[in-house]
Write a protein that holds these residues in place. Structure first.
Motif, mmCIF file in Angstrom:
data_model
loop_
_atom_site.group_PDB
_atom_site.id
_atom_site.type_symbol
_atom_site.label_atom_id
_atom_site.label_comp_id
_atom_site.label_asym_id
_atom_site.label_seq_id
_atom_site.Cartn_x
_atom_site.Cartn_y
_atom_site.Cartn_z
ATOM 1 N N TYR A 1 0.815 -1.218 0.000
ATOM 2 C CA TYR A 1 0.000 0.000 0.000
ATOM 3 C C TYR A 1 0.845 1.262 0.000
ATOM 4 O O TYR A 1 0.449 2.269 -0.565
ATOM 5 C CB TYR A 1 -0.928 0.013 1.213
ATOM 6 C CG TYR A 1 -2.116 -0.922 1.112
ATOM 7 C CD1 TYR A 1 -2.345 -1.720 0.004
ATOM 8 C CD2 TYR A 1 -3.011 -1.004 2.163
ATOM 9 C CE1 TYR A 1 -3.433 -2.563 -0.066
ATOM 10 C CE2 TYR A 1 -4.114 -1.846 2.101
ATOM 11 C CZ TYR A 1 -4.325 -2.623 0.981
ATOM 12 O OH TYR A 1 -5.416 -3.444 0.923
ATOM 13 N N GLU B 1 3.900 -0.138 4.205
ATOM 14 C CA GLU B 1 2.584 -0.591 4.660
ATOM 15 C C GLU B 1 2.107 -1.598 3.636
ATOM 16 O O GLU B 1 2.095 -1.317 2.433
ATOM 17 C CB GLU B 1 1.604 0.571 4.756
ATOM 18 C CG GLU B 1 1.896 1.499 5.902
ATOM 19 C CD GLU B 1 0.857 2.601 6.051
ATOM 20 O OE1 GLU B 1 -0.134 2.625 5.289
ATOM 21 O OE2 GLU B 1 1.062 3.460 6.923
ATOM 22 N N THR C 1 -0.588 -5.282 3.096
ATOM 23 C CA THR C 1 -1.693 -6.069 3.609
ATOM 24 C C THR C 1 -1.511 -7.499 3.134
ATOM 25 O O THR C 1 -0.533 -7.825 2.464
ATOM 26 C CB THR C 1 -3.042 -5.480 3.160
ATOM 27 O OG1 THR C 1 -4.091 -6.060 3.940
ATOM 28 C CG2 THR C 1 -3.314 -5.714 1.679
ATOM 29 N N TRP D 1 -7.881 -5.728 1.243
ATOM 30 C CA TRP D 1 -7.447 -6.110 -0.101
ATOM 31 C C TRP D 1 -8.605 -6.765 -0.834
ATOM 32 O O TRP D 1 -9.417 -7.488 -0.258
ATOM 33 C CB TRP D 1 -6.284 -7.097 -0.010
ATOM 34 C CG TRP D 1 -5.801 -7.535 -1.365
ATOM 35 C CD1 TRP D 1 -4.879 -6.904 -2.137
ATOM 36 C CD2 TRP D 1 -6.221 -8.682 -2.105
ATOM 37 N NE1 TRP D 1 -4.698 -7.587 -3.319
ATOM 38 C CE2 TRP D 1 -5.521 -8.686 -3.324
ATOM 39 C CE3 TRP D 1 -7.141 -9.701 -1.871
ATOM 40 C CZ2 TRP D 1 -5.684 -9.665 -4.303
ATOM 41 C CZ3 TRP D 1 -7.310 -10.684 -2.836
ATOM 42 C CH2 TRP D 1 -6.582 -10.663 -4.031
ATOM 43 N N ARG E 1 -7.194 -4.682 -6.826
ATOM 44 C CA ARG E 1 -5.888 -4.065 -6.586
ATOM 45 C C ARG E 1 -4.776 -4.724 -7.410
ATOM 46 O O ARG E 1 -3.677 -4.217 -7.491
ATOM 47 C CB ARG E 1 -5.540 -4.129 -5.096
ATOM 48 C CG ARG E 1 -6.554 -3.371 -4.226
ATOM 49 C CD ARG E 1 -6.106 -3.253 -2.808
ATOM 50 N NE ARG E 1 -4.893 -2.478 -2.682
ATOM 51 C CZ ARG E 1 -4.833 -1.154 -2.574
ATOM 52 N NH1 ARG E 1 -5.938 -0.452 -2.581
ATOM 53 N NH2 ARG E 1 -3.675 -0.537 -2.460
#
Length: 123
Positions: free
Chosen positions: A53, A66, A68, A107, A111
């Motif tokens: 991210y 960062e 996920t 998520w 993405r």
């Protein structure tokens, strides 16, 4: 002591000479390092999966990431962040790397890059 073997703290030796550490760390180099980490259940690197991210590069070569995971119960929840950290620490000029797993926003497959969707047949 040979100048080339003794590099002052906060600098990185490159073929062009010594440069401050922050100049020696490019975002692309960090992305390339992160792209070597693969989700063991999906044959796509975690950058293309959209699991990264944010990448913050500080002037002193410290990196904060960062990221996920595909799901809170991901069986690789312990390994993937450490693999990301180790991959980034291998980039010349990186002085420290902190990886934080975040869950907001959650998520989802949107993405993923187009290449990742093609790799897993998600059109």
């Amino acid at each position: 002591m040979n100048e080339r073997t003794h590099v002052p703290a906060g600098t990185v030796w490159t073929p062009e000479g010594e440069v401050p550490a922050a100049q020696g760390v490019s975002e692309q180099a960090v992305i390339d390092a992160v792209s070597t980490v693969y989700d063991p259940e999906i044959p796509v690197n975690i950058y293309e999966l959209g699991l990264i991210y944010a990448i913050d590069i500080e002037d002193d070569g410290a990196i904060k990431v960062e990221m996920t995971l595909t799901a809170p119960g991901c069986p690789s929840a312990q390994e993937l962040p450490e693999q990301v950290r180790q991959a980034i620490l291998s980039v010349p000029g990186v002085t420290r790397c902190d990886v934080e797993v975040v869950w907001d926003p959650p998520w989802d497959p949107s993405r993923m890059s187009e290449e990742a969707r093609l790799a897993v047949n998600m059109f």
